[in-house]
Design an enzyme around this catalytic site. Structure first.
Site, PDB file in Angstrom:
ATOM      1  N   GLU A  31     -53.826  34.567 -92.724  1.00 44.23           N
ATOM      2  CA  GLU A  31     -55.100  34.795 -92.037  1.00 44.23           C
ATOM      3  C   GLU A  31     -55.352  36.281 -91.801  1.00 44.23           C
ATOM      4  O   GLU A  31     -56.481  36.752 -91.903  1.00 44.23           O
ATOM      5  CB  GLU A  31     -55.135  34.028 -90.702  1.00 44.23           C
ATOM      6  CG  GLU A  31     -55.132  32.515 -90.871  1.00 44.23           C
ATOM      7  CD  GLU A  31     -56.270  32.008 -91.743  1.00 44.23           C
ATOM      8  OE1 GLU A  31     -57.287  32.705 -91.861  1.00 44.23           O
ATOM      9  OE2 GLU A  31     -56.137  30.912 -92.319  1.00 44.23           O
ATOM     10  N   TYR A 114     -60.746  35.026 -84.240  1.00 44.35           N
ATOM     11  CA  TYR A 114     -60.737  34.305 -85.511  1.00 44.35           C
ATOM     12  C   TYR A 114     -59.310  33.977 -85.961  1.00 44.35           C
ATOM     13  O   TYR A 114     -58.999  32.829 -86.298  1.00 44.35           O
ATOM     14  CB  TYR A 114     -61.457  35.099 -86.627  1.00 44.35           C
ATOM     15  CG  TYR A 114     -61.102  34.486 -87.950  1.00 44.35           C
ATOM     16  CD1 TYR A 114     -61.674  33.278 -88.330  1.00 44.35           C
ATOM     17  CD2 TYR A 114     -60.097  35.036 -88.762  1.00 44.35           C
ATOM     18  CE1 TYR A 114     -61.292  32.642 -89.497  1.00 44.35           C
ATOM     19  CE2 TYR A 114     -59.708  34.406 -89.930  1.00 44.35           C
ATOM     20  CZ  TYR A 114     -60.310  33.206 -90.293  1.00 44.35           C
ATOM     21  OH  TYR A 114     -59.910  32.577 -91.427  1.00 44.35           O
ATOM     22  N   ASP A 132     -65.273  31.852 -89.214  1.00 41.92           N
ATOM     23  CA  ASP A 132     -65.202  32.984 -90.136  1.00 41.92           C
ATOM     24  C   ASP A 132     -66.583  33.198 -90.766  1.00 41.92           C
ATOM     25  O   ASP A 132     -67.530  32.440 -90.491  1.00 41.92           O
ATOM     26  CB  ASP A 132     -64.114  32.769 -91.199  1.00 41.92           C
ATOM     27  CG  ASP A 132     -64.585  31.862 -92.328  1.00 41.92           C
ATOM     28  OD1 ASP A 132     -65.468  31.010 -92.071  1.00 41.92           O
ATOM     29  OD2 ASP A 132     -64.094  32.012 -93.458  1.00 41.92           O
ATOM     30  N   CYS A 187     -71.592  27.750-101.155  1.00 44.85           N
ATOM     31  CA  CYS A 187     -72.656  28.387-100.369  1.00 44.85           C
ATOM     32  C   CYS A 187     -72.309  29.869-100.188  1.00 44.85           C
ATOM     33  O   CYS A 187     -72.117  30.360 -99.082  1.00 44.85           O
ATOM     34  CB  CYS A 187     -72.805  27.696 -99.010  1.00 44.85           C
ATOM     35  SG  CYS A 187     -74.280  28.195 -98.119  1.00 44.85           S
ATOM     36  N   CYS A 194     -76.948  25.172-104.451  1.00 43.37           N
ATOM     37  CA  CYS A 194     -77.341  24.007-103.653  1.00 43.37           C
ATOM     38  C   CYS A 194     -77.208  22.711-104.445  1.00 43.37           C
ATOM     39  O   CYS A 194     -76.889  21.657-103.878  1.00 43.37           O
ATOM     40  CB  CYS A 194     -78.760  24.180-103.134  1.00 43.37           C
ATOM     41  SG  CYS A 194     -78.947  25.661-102.102  1.00 43.37           S
ATOM     42  N   CYS A 197     -73.906  21.084-103.893  1.00 44.60           N
ATOM     43  CA  CYS A 197     -73.461  21.082-102.493  1.00 44.60           C
ATOM     44  C   CYS A 197     -73.595  19.692-101.861  1.00 44.60           C
ATOM     45  O   CYS A 197     -74.655  19.063-101.961  1.00 44.60           O
ATOM     46  CB  CYS A 197     -74.302  22.079-101.700  1.00 44.60           C
ATOM     47  SG  CYS A 197     -73.850  22.135 -99.968  1.00 44.60           S
ATOM     48  N   CYS A 203     -79.894  20.056 -95.555  1.00 46.62           N
ATOM     49  CA  CYS A 203     -79.798  21.503 -95.328  1.00 46.62           C
ATOM     50  C   CYS A 203     -81.188  22.123 -95.200  1.00 46.62           C
ATOM     51  O   CYS A 203     -82.037  21.989 -96.091  1.00 46.62           O
ATOM     52  CB  CYS A 203     -79.042  22.149 -96.489  1.00 46.62           C
ATOM     53  SG  CYS A 203     -78.994  23.953 -96.380  1.00 46.62           S
TER      54      CYS A 203
HETATM   55 FE1  SF4 Z   1     -75.590  26.354 -98.718  1.00 43.94          FE
HETATM   56 FE2  SF4 Z   1     -77.377  24.552 -97.889  1.00 43.94          FE
HETATM   57 FE3  SF4 Z   1     -77.364  25.312-100.417  1.00 43.94          FE
HETATM   58 FE4  SF4 Z   1     -75.356  23.810 -99.456  1.00 43.94          FE
HETATM   59  S1  SF4 Z   1     -77.499  23.220 -99.665  1.00 43.94           S
HETATM   60  S2  SF4 Z   1     -75.187  25.632-100.805  1.00 43.94           S
HETATM   61  S3  SF4 Z   1     -75.201  24.609 -97.351  1.00 43.94           S
HETATM   62  S4  SF4 Z   1     -77.810  26.632 -98.653  1.00 43.94           S
END
Ligand code: SF4
Length: 302
Positions: A31, A114, A132, A187, A194, A197, A203
Site C-alpha cells: 500500500e 488511506y 483511494d 473506469c 462504460c 462496466c 451510472c
Molecule cells: Fe465509470 Fe460509470 Fe463508465 Fe462504469 S459506467 S466506466 S462507473 S463512468
C-alpha cells in the site's frame, strides 16, 4: 452490488499481493509503494523488498539508507524512510507484529488514513472505507456524473462511501477491492470503458454521456458539453519533468545510491549544471532526512 462483486471475481488482475497467505507486513509495504506509483513498477520492487526484509523487524534492523537505496526509482523516496520508521515502531512497540486495527495502524509514522484503511481491510478484514483515487473517481461518476474533487476526501464523500459499504465485513473487503479494481482497469481517469462496466446501467456519468451523444454534443471533455458529465480537470499544464527539483533530487539520490560510502560534495555539484538549484535540492534532501552530511561529503542515512 452483486453485479460488481461477480465482475470482480472474474476480472481481478492476478497480482502477487492477492495470493492467499499474504501477511499484513506485505500488504502494508504494497500500500505504501502503490501510492502514486503504477502497479507494474511496484510489483518487482515489492517482491525484492520482501525477499530482503520479510518482516518489519528485519527492515528496522537495517540502516535507513538501505531502505532508500532499495526503493530505487519508485519515486517519492521519503516513503522509504517513513516505511523504515513504521517498521521501527512495529518492532519496538508492537513486538514486531503489524497492529491489526485501523486506529492502531493510523498511529504508525507515515501511515495516513488511506494506508491504514487499506491495510486494515485487506490484511485484517476490517470493515472500513478505503478511499483511494480509483474508488473516489468511480463513486463520483456513478452518483454525480462528475470526477472526484482534487484534494483529500470531504466528509460527505466519506459518508456516502460508508453508506454504500456492505455491512458484512468480508463483503465490505471485496467491495473495496472491486471498486478499486474497476477504477484502475475500466473506469480510468482518461477513458472510462462504460461498455465493459458492470455499473453502466446505474451510472449517472454513463447516462449523461448517452444523453450528450444523442443530442450530438461532446462526450465528456475538459468542461463537459451540454448534458455531458462535468469533468474536473487541472487548469495548469503539467510541469515538464526534466529540470524540476524532483528530477534533480532524483539524480543526486541516484549518485548516492550507487556509492556505499561517502560522496564528495564536488561530485554531487557536478551532477547538474544549475549550481543554485543543485544546492537547493541537496539541502531539501538533507532536510527530509534522505541524505546525511559527513566530514567528507554526503551519504545515505545510517
Ligand atoms: Fe465509470 Fe460509470 Fe463508465 Fe462504469 S459506467 S466506466 S462507473 S463512468
Amino acid at each position: 452490488m452483486e453485479l460488481l462483486l461477480d465482475w470482480y471475481a472474474g476480472a481481478a488482475r492476478d497480482l502477487p499481493w492477492r495470493a492467499p497467505g499474504t501477511d499484513a507486513w506485505a500488504v502494508l509495504v504494497c500500500e505504501v509503494m502503490s501510492q502514486q506509483t503504477p502497479v507494474a513498477r511496484v510489483v518487482p520492487r515489492w517482491l525484492a523488498w520482501l525477499q530482503r526484509w520479510p518482516t518489519p523487524t528485519a527492515l528496522a534492523d537495517a540502516p535507513a539508507g538501505d531502505a532508500v537505496r532499495m526503493w530505487d526509482r519508485l519515486g517519492y523516496p521519503r516513503r522509504a524512510l517513513r516505511l523504515h520508521e513504521a517498521a521501527t515502531v512495529v518492532r519496538d512497540r508492537h513486538d514486531g507484529v503489524v497492529p491489526g486495527t485501523y486506529a492502531q495502524l493510523l498511529g504508525l509514522p507515515g501511515v495516513g488514513p488511506y494506508t491504514a484503511a487499506a491495510t486494515a481491510a485487506f490484511a485484517f478484514g476490517e470493515r472500513v472505507v478505503v478511499l483511494d483515487v480509483n474508488i473516489r473517481r468511480v463513486l463520483a461518476r456513478v452518483h454525480e456524473a462528475v470526477d472526484a474533487r482534487p484534494g483529500a476526501p470531504r466528509g460527505a464523500e466519506t459518508a456516502r462511501a460508508l453508506a454504500l459499504l456492505p455491512s458484512d465485513a468480508a463483503r465490505s473487503v471485496r467491495w473495496n477491492a472491486a471498486v478499486m479494481e474497476l477504477g484502475a482497469t475500466v473506469c480510468t481517469a482518461r477513458s472510462p470503458r462504460c461498455g465493459a462496466c458492470p455499473l453502466q446501467a446505474r451510472c449517472a456519468w454513463a447516462a449523461a454521456t448517452a444523453v450528450a451523444e444523442r443530442a450530438g454534443t461532446d462526450a465528456p471533455g475538459p468542461t463537459g458539453g451540454p448534458g455531458a458529465p462535468a469533468r474536473r480537470t487541472r487548469t495548469t499544464r503539467p510541469q515538464a519533468w526534466v529540470g524540476t527539483d524532483r528530477y534533480v533530487r532524483g539524480r543526486l539520490l541516484a549518485v548516492l545510491r550507487a556509492d556505499p560510502g561517502t560522496v564528495p560534495a564536488a561530485r554531487l555539484e557536478a551532477e547538474w549544471d544549475e549550481p543554485v538549484q543543485t544546492r537547493r535540492c541537496l539541502q531539501s534532501l538533507l532536510t527530509d532526512g534522505l541524505v546525511q552530511a559527513t566530514p567528507g561529503g554526503y551519504r545515505l542515512p545510517d
